[in-house]
Motif scaffolding. Structure first.
Motif: not given
Length: 134
Positions: A71-98
């Motif tokens: 048994c060997g690995q076959g060729k890559r198949g066709q991509p499936g349908p695109q899934g639903d968009r996930g929830e927006r993640g938390a904002s990344g940190p930002s610099i407020k001062g130095w």
């Protein structure tokens, strides 16, 4: 269907689907191929996402004339349908001062959660600038 009769080749009600073999030999699973190991006929090993069975006793690396691909690995198949968009993640940190240390030429960012970020050493930049001006 229940015939209530013993098996017979004559009446066609029974069909042989399995019979005893000559020597009862079967595959022996050996796991991932190990270089230098000796493999007997019917030993099965895995290498590079494929499984091989030894057709004779061997120390050779599969594939080759001593091995049969099971048994060997076959060729890559066709991509499936695109899934639903996930929830927006938390904002990344930002610099407020130095925080500045003029004696050591070091800047430290203060993030919006009041945590200090990674230190920035400015001394090499000032030294290069000084050399270029001379």
């Amino acid at each position: 269907m229940d015939t209530a009769r013993p098996p017979s080749d004559d009446d066609g009600a029974w069909q042989l689907v399995a019979a005893g073999g000559l020597d009862g030999r079967s595959f022996r699973i050996r796991g991932t191929y190990q270089p230098g190991e000796r493999y007997a006929q019917l030993d099965v090993c895995i290498l590079n996402s494929a499984s091989f069975v030894a057709v004779r006793t061997t120390s050779e690396t599969p594939p080759g004339s001593d091995w049969q691909l099971l048994c060997g690995q076959g060729k890559r198949g066709q991509p499936g349908p695109q899934g639903d968009r996930g929830e927006r993640g938390a904002s990344g940190p930002s610099i407020k001062g130095w925080k500045m240390d003029p004696e050591s030429y070091v800047l430290t960012p203060i993030m919006d959660d009041n945590v200090e970020g990674p230190v920035v050493n400015l001394r090499p930049f000032f030294e290069q600038y000084d050399q270029e001006r001379s």
